[in-house]
Design a protein around this motif. Sequence first.
Motif, mmCIF file in Angstrom:
data_model
loop_
_atom_site.group_PDB
_atom_site.id
_atom_site.type_symbol
_atom_site.label_atom_id
_atom_site.label_comp_id
_atom_site.label_asym_id
_atom_site.label_seq_id
_atom_site.Cartn_x
_atom_site.Cartn_y
_atom_site.Cartn_z
ATOM 1 N N UNK A 1 -40.445 14.721 -47.513
ATOM 2 C CA UNK A 1 -38.654 14.075 -47.783
ATOM 3 C C UNK A 1 -38.375 12.911 -47.242
ATOM 4 N N UNK A 2 -40.001 12.304 -46.458
ATOM 5 C CA UNK A 2 -39.130 10.724 -46.445
ATOM 6 C C UNK A 2 -40.453 9.853 -47.711
ATOM 7 N N UNK A 3 -41.785 10.691 -48.201
ATOM 8 C CA UNK A 3 -41.730 10.158 -49.141
ATOM 9 C C UNK A 3 -40.811 10.553 -50.442
ATOM 10 N N UNK A 4 -40.548 11.326 -50.611
ATOM 11 C CA UNK A 4 -39.795 11.943 -51.937
ATOM 12 C C UNK A 4 -38.811 10.366 -51.644
ATOM 13 N N UNK A 5 -38.367 9.490 -51.058
ATOM 14 C CA UNK A 5 -37.569 8.367 -50.440
ATOM 15 C C UNK A 5 -38.353 6.883 -50.461
ATOM 16 N N UNK A 6 -38.300 7.640 -50.414
ATOM 17 C CA UNK A 6 -40.386 5.820 -50.585
ATOM 18 C C UNK A 6 -40.367 5.781 -50.340
ATOM 19 N N UNK A 7 -40.503 6.232 -48.561
ATOM 20 C CA UNK A 7 -41.089 6.032 -47.176
ATOM 21 C C UNK A 7 -42.525 6.170 -47.296
ATOM 22 N N UNK A 8 -43.326 5.198 -46.762
ATOM 23 C CA UNK A 8 -44.890 5.218 -46.056
ATOM 24 C C UNK A 8 -44.858 5.737 -44.924
ATOM 25 N N UNK A 9 -45.371 7.001 -45.268
ATOM 26 C CA UNK A 9 -46.017 7.876 -44.294
ATOM 27 C C UNK A 9 -47.115 7.464 -43.800
ATOM 28 N N UNK A 10 -47.162 6.919 -41.978
ATOM 29 C CA UNK A 10 -48.404 7.265 -40.802
ATOM 30 C C UNK A 10 -48.508 8.036 -40.817
ATOM 31 N N UNK A 11 -49.482 9.050 -40.127
ATOM 32 C CA UNK A 11 -49.969 10.077 -39.190
ATOM 33 C C UNK A 11 -50.605 9.194 -38.231
ATOM 34 N N UNK A 12 -50.541 9.730 -36.924
ATOM 35 C CA UNK A 12 -51.202 9.567 -35.712
ATOM 36 C C UNK A 12 -51.258 10.410 -34.570
ATOM 37 N N UNK A 13 -52.548 10.624 -34.821
ATOM 38 C CA UNK A 13 -53.091 12.140 -34.000
ATOM 39 C C UNK A 13 -53.230 12.183 -32.764
ATOM 40 N N UNK A 14 -53.410 13.123 -32.174
ATOM 41 C CA UNK A 14 -53.010 13.063 -30.256
ATOM 42 C C UNK A 14 -55.252 13.042 -30.382
ATOM 43 N N UNK A 15 -55.485 12.141 -29.439
ATOM 44 C CA UNK A 15 -57.146 11.873 -29.570
ATOM 45 C C UNK A 15 -57.578 12.907 -28.101
ATOM 46 N N UNK A 16 -58.170 13.604 -27.963
ATOM 47 C CA UNK A 16 -58.979 14.340 -27.117
ATOM 48 C C UNK A 16 -59.082 12.833 -25.552
ATOM 49 N N UNK A 17 -59.110 13.004 -24.119
ATOM 50 C CA UNK A 17 -59.128 12.155 -22.849
ATOM 51 C C UNK A 17 -60.101 12.636 -22.272
ATOM 52 N N UNK A 18 -60.923 12.078 -21.411
ATOM 53 C CA UNK A 18 -61.724 12.495 -20.420
ATOM 54 C C UNK A 18 -63.049 11.813 -20.733
ATOM 55 N N UNK A 19 -63.530 12.409 -19.518
ATOM 56 C CA UNK A 19 -64.931 12.000 -19.560
ATOM 57 C C UNK A 19 -66.276 12.690 -21.121
ATOM 58 N N UNK A 20 -65.768 14.408 -21.535
ATOM 59 C CA UNK A 20 -66.194 14.946 -21.920
ATOM 60 C C UNK A 20 -65.467 14.830 -23.982
ATOM 61 N N UNK A 21 -65.094 14.136 -24.164
ATOM 62 C CA UNK A 21 -63.801 14.123 -25.016
ATOM 63 C C UNK A 21 -63.740 15.955 -25.720
#
Length: 74
Positions: A1-21
């Motif tokens: 819906x955002x793209x249809x209205x001219x917005x730029x969509x950016x994704x920031x995913x979750x990332x594993x944390x810790x010594x052994x990702x």
Amino acid sequence: MAKQNGATVKYVPLRPRGKYPGMSKDWAVDIQELEAAVSKNTKMLVINTPNNPFGKVCIKVIMVWIRAYRLLLV
């Protein structure tokens, strides 16, 4: 819906944390990656919380960061 209205969509995913990702059960948003995705034109941030399939709940640090940038949170 955002793209249809001219917005730029950016994704920031979750990332594993810790010594052994690759084996981590603790996933989180990388604040630096989130800051890199935001520009002066950013108006809104959509957060899927709890995030599936990990069940990660957005933590207070992220909420404080969002408030500092004065973004609309959906």
